[in-house]
Write a protein that holds these residues in place. Structure first.
Motif, PDB file in Angstrom:
ATOM      1  N   ILE A  20      40.449 -41.263   5.407  1.00 51.29           N
ATOM      2  CA  ILE A  20      41.730 -41.327   4.857  1.00 51.29           C
ATOM      3  C   ILE A  20      42.343 -42.613   4.640  1.00 51.29           C
ATOM      4  O   ILE A  20      42.104 -43.403   5.565  1.00 51.29           O
ATOM      5  CB  ILE A  20      42.482 -40.588   6.007  1.00 51.29           C
ATOM      6  N   GLY A  21      42.847 -42.703   3.488  1.00 48.77           N
ATOM      7  CA  GLY A  21      42.958 -44.243   3.112  1.00 48.77           C
ATOM      8  C   GLY A  21      44.610 -44.268   3.682  1.00 48.77           C
ATOM      9  O   GLY A  21      45.609 -43.789   2.863  1.00 48.77           O
ATOM     10  N   TYR A  41      38.101 -43.634  -0.125  1.00 46.16           N
ATOM     11  CA  TYR A  41      39.056 -42.716   0.621  1.00 46.16           C
ATOM     12  C   TYR A  41      38.716 -41.316  -0.054  1.00 46.16           C
ATOM     13  O   TYR A  41      38.452 -41.325  -1.076  1.00 46.16           O
ATOM     14  CB  TYR A  41      40.147 -42.862   0.975  1.00 46.16           C
ATOM     15  N   ASP A  42      38.622 -40.210   0.614  1.00 50.39           N
ATOM     16  CA  ASP A  42      38.798 -38.941   0.238  1.00 50.39           C
ATOM     17  C   ASP A  42      40.388 -38.563   0.028  1.00 50.39           C
ATOM     18  O   ASP A  42      40.389 -37.596  -0.716  1.00 50.39           O
ATOM     19  CB  ASP A  42      38.161 -37.806   1.218  1.00 50.39           C
ATOM     20  N   LEU A  43      41.315 -38.898   0.684  1.00 53.95           N
ATOM     21  CA  LEU A  43      42.542 -38.731   0.790  1.00 53.95           C
ATOM     22  C   LEU A  43      43.360 -40.005   1.167  1.00 53.95           C
ATOM     23  O   LEU A  43      42.996 -40.774   2.011  1.00 53.95           O
ATOM     24  CB  LEU A  43      42.889 -37.539   1.679  1.00 53.95           C
ATOM     25  N   TRP A  44      44.429 -40.200   0.012  1.00 51.05           N
ATOM     26  CA  TRP A  44      45.264 -41.174   0.309  1.00 51.05           C
ATOM     27  C   TRP A  44      46.561 -40.829   0.955  1.00 51.05           C
ATOM     28  O   TRP A  44      46.935 -39.856   0.529  1.00 51.05           O
ATOM     29  CB  TRP A  44      45.684 -41.738  -1.167  1.00 51.05           C
ATOM     30  N   TYR A  45      46.710 -41.484   2.184  1.00 48.27           N
ATOM     31  CA  TYR A  45      47.794 -41.130   3.016  1.00 48.27           C
ATOM     32  C   TYR A  45      48.753 -42.223   3.192  1.00 48.27           C
ATOM     33  O   TYR A  45      48.575 -43.003   4.176  1.00 48.27           O
ATOM     34  CB  TYR A  45      47.346 -40.450   4.161  1.00 48.27           C
ATOM     35  N   PRO A  46      49.564 -42.869   2.230  1.00 46.95           N
ATOM     36  CA  PRO A  46      50.257 -44.156   2.415  1.00 46.95           C
ATOM     37  C   PRO A  46      51.223 -44.155   3.543  1.00 46.95           C
ATOM     38  O   PRO A  46      51.959 -45.002   3.759  1.00 46.95           O
ATOM     39  CB  PRO A  46      50.928 -44.159   0.963  1.00 46.95           C
ATOM     40  N   ASN A  47      51.526 -42.744   3.959  1.00 47.19           N
ATOM     41  CA  ASN A  47      52.535 -42.553   5.215  1.00 47.19           C
ATOM     42  C   ASN A  47      52.309 -43.413   6.455  1.00 47.19           C
ATOM     43  O   ASN A  47      53.325 -43.723   7.229  1.00 47.19           O
ATOM     44  CB  ASN A  47      52.600 -40.819   5.420  1.00 47.19           C
ATOM     45  N   ALA A  91      45.923 -37.613  16.564  1.00 54.67           N
ATOM     46  CA  ALA A  91      45.366 -37.683  17.997  1.00 54.67           C
ATOM     47  C   ALA A  91      44.646 -36.152  18.368  1.00 54.67           C
ATOM     48  O   ALA A  91      43.497 -36.063  18.862  1.00 54.67           O
ATOM     49  CB  ALA A  91      46.220 -38.161  18.858  1.00 54.67           C
ATOM     50  N   THR A  92      45.482 -35.283  17.990  1.00 56.19           N
ATOM     51  CA  THR A  92      45.217 -33.982  18.379  1.00 56.19           C
ATOM     52  C   THR A  92      43.951 -33.150  17.911  1.00 56.19           C
ATOM     53  O   THR A  92      42.731 -32.950  18.313  1.00 56.19           O
ATOM     54  CB  THR A  92      46.142 -32.636  18.290  1.00 56.19           C
ATOM     55  N   LEU A  93      43.805 -33.507  16.338  1.00 56.00           N
ATOM     56  CA  LEU A  93      42.918 -33.158  15.636  1.00 56.00           C
ATOM     57  C   LEU A  93      41.373 -33.911  15.996  1.00 56.00           C
ATOM     58  O   LEU A  93      40.198 -33.391  15.894  1.00 56.00           O
ATOM     59  CB  LEU A  93      43.309 -33.476  14.124  1.00 56.00           C
ATOM     60  N   SER A  94      41.726 -35.087  16.264  1.00 48.04           N
ATOM     61  CA  SER A  94      40.508 -36.003  16.742  1.00 48.04           C
ATOM     62  C   SER A  94      39.323 -35.216  17.801  1.00 48.04           C
ATOM     63  O   SER A  94      38.563 -35.628  17.829  1.00 48.04           O
ATOM     64  CB  SER A  94      40.738 -37.446  17.265  1.00 48.04           C
ATOM     65  N   HIS A  95      39.883 -34.344  18.523  1.00 44.44           N
ATOM     66  CA  HIS A  95      39.125 -33.553  19.506  1.00 44.44           C
ATOM     67  C   HIS A  95      38.468 -32.305  18.807  1.00 44.44           C
ATOM     68  O   HIS A  95      37.979 -31.628  19.613  1.00 44.44           O
ATOM     69  CB  HIS A  95      40.252 -33.230  20.810  1.00 44.44           C
ATOM     70  N   HIS A  96      38.962 -32.126  17.752  1.00 43.80           N
ATOM     71  CA  HIS A  96      38.138 -31.166  17.185  1.00 43.80           C
ATOM     72  C   HIS A  96      37.492 -31.072  15.682  1.00 43.80           C
ATOM     73  O   HIS A  96      36.829 -30.219  15.227  1.00 43.80           O
ATOM     74  CB  HIS A  96      39.270 -29.924  16.762  1.00 43.80           C
ATOM     75  N   ALA A  97      37.489 -32.612  15.204  1.00 43.04           N
ATOM     76  CA  ALA A  97      36.852 -32.702  14.079  1.00 43.04           C
ATOM     77  C   ALA A  97      36.738 -34.245  14.010  1.00 43.04           C
ATOM     78  O   ALA A  97      37.267 -35.057  14.516  1.00 43.04           O
ATOM     79  CB  ALA A  97      37.705 -32.501  13.054  1.00 43.04           C
ATOM     80  N   ASN A  98      35.673 -34.811  13.108  1.00 40.62           N
ATOM     81  CA  ASN A  98      35.201 -36.117  12.832  1.00 40.62           C
ATOM     82  C   ASN A  98      36.091 -36.328  11.380  1.00 40.62           C
ATOM     83  O   ASN A  98      36.066 -35.484  10.412  1.00 40.62           O
ATOM     84  CB  ASN A  98      33.955 -36.244  12.261  1.00 40.62           C
ATOM     85  N   PHE A  99      36.821 -37.701  11.365  1.00 41.90           N
ATOM     86  CA  PHE A  99      37.385 -38.258  10.241  1.00 41.90           C
ATOM     87  C   PHE A  99      37.544 -39.616  10.529  1.00 41.90           C
ATOM     88  O   PHE A  99      37.327 -40.062  11.645  1.00 41.90           O
ATOM     89  CB  PHE A  99      38.781 -37.280   9.773  1.00 41.90           C
ATOM     90  N   SER A 100      37.932 -40.351   9.460  1.00 46.70           N
ATOM     91  CA  SER A 100      38.004 -41.710   9.533  1.00 46.70           C
ATOM     92  C   SER A 100      39.500 -42.162   8.847  1.00 46.70           C
ATOM     93  O   SER A 100      40.051 -41.412   8.068  1.00 46.70           O
ATOM     94  CB  SER A 100      37.080 -42.655   9.179  1.00 46.70           C
ATOM     95  N   LEU A 101      40.061 -43.111   9.443  1.00 48.46           N
ATOM     96  CA  LEU A 101      41.350 -43.860   8.764  1.00 48.46           C
ATOM     97  C   LEU A 101      40.892 -45.325   8.371  1.00 48.46           C
ATOM     98  O   LEU A 101      39.944 -45.956   9.187  1.00 48.46           O
ATOM     99  CB  LEU A 101      42.550 -43.976   9.830  1.00 48.46           C
TER     100      LEU A 101
END
Length: 129
Positions: A20-21, A41-47, A91-101
């Protein structure tokens, strides 16, 4: 399971998951169709990127005092309801999946991703090395 905090454009780690960018602008001169293939990145998330005004403060922060001004301003932006809910969700998703920022900055200690790391840790996120 967990989140990796990465420099966009760097080689991906095994099992990194989606990248995630958290940047204000896409990489210059790179076709949109190449973002994932070139490890941007796979997803752009400027938020989760600093506002344009705050980003300029960070880019001009040549000393610790100016960096603290940037950090304080960015933290205030991330405490706004939408950003705070996004941090809690990740934070919640981090306990159920791998991803990066990630972000483009070479030095994480002078990049907003270091602040995102702290905010995620404060929300009990699973942070991977």
């Amino acid at each position: 399971m967990g989140i990796r905090i990465v420099r966009l454009g760097s080689e991906r780690s095994p099992d990194e998951g989606p990248r995630i960018g958290t940047v204000r602008r896409p990489p210059r001169g790179v076709p949109r169709t190449e973002f994932a293939r070139q490890n941007w990145y796979d997803l752009w998330y400027p938020n989760l990127a600093p506002s344009v005004e705050t980003m300029k403060l960070g880019q001009q922060a040549g000393d610790a005092a100016k960096w603290q001004i940037f950090a304080k301003r960015f933290l205030a932006e991330m405490r706004q309801p939408d950003a705070a809910r996004t941090i809690a969700l990740l934070a919640t998703l981090s306990h159920h999946a791998n991803f990066s920022l990630g972000c483009y900055c070479q030095d994480e200690s002078r990049c907003h991703r270091s602040i995102l790391r702290t905010l995620l840790k404060d929300c009990q996120a699973s942070i991977l090395s």
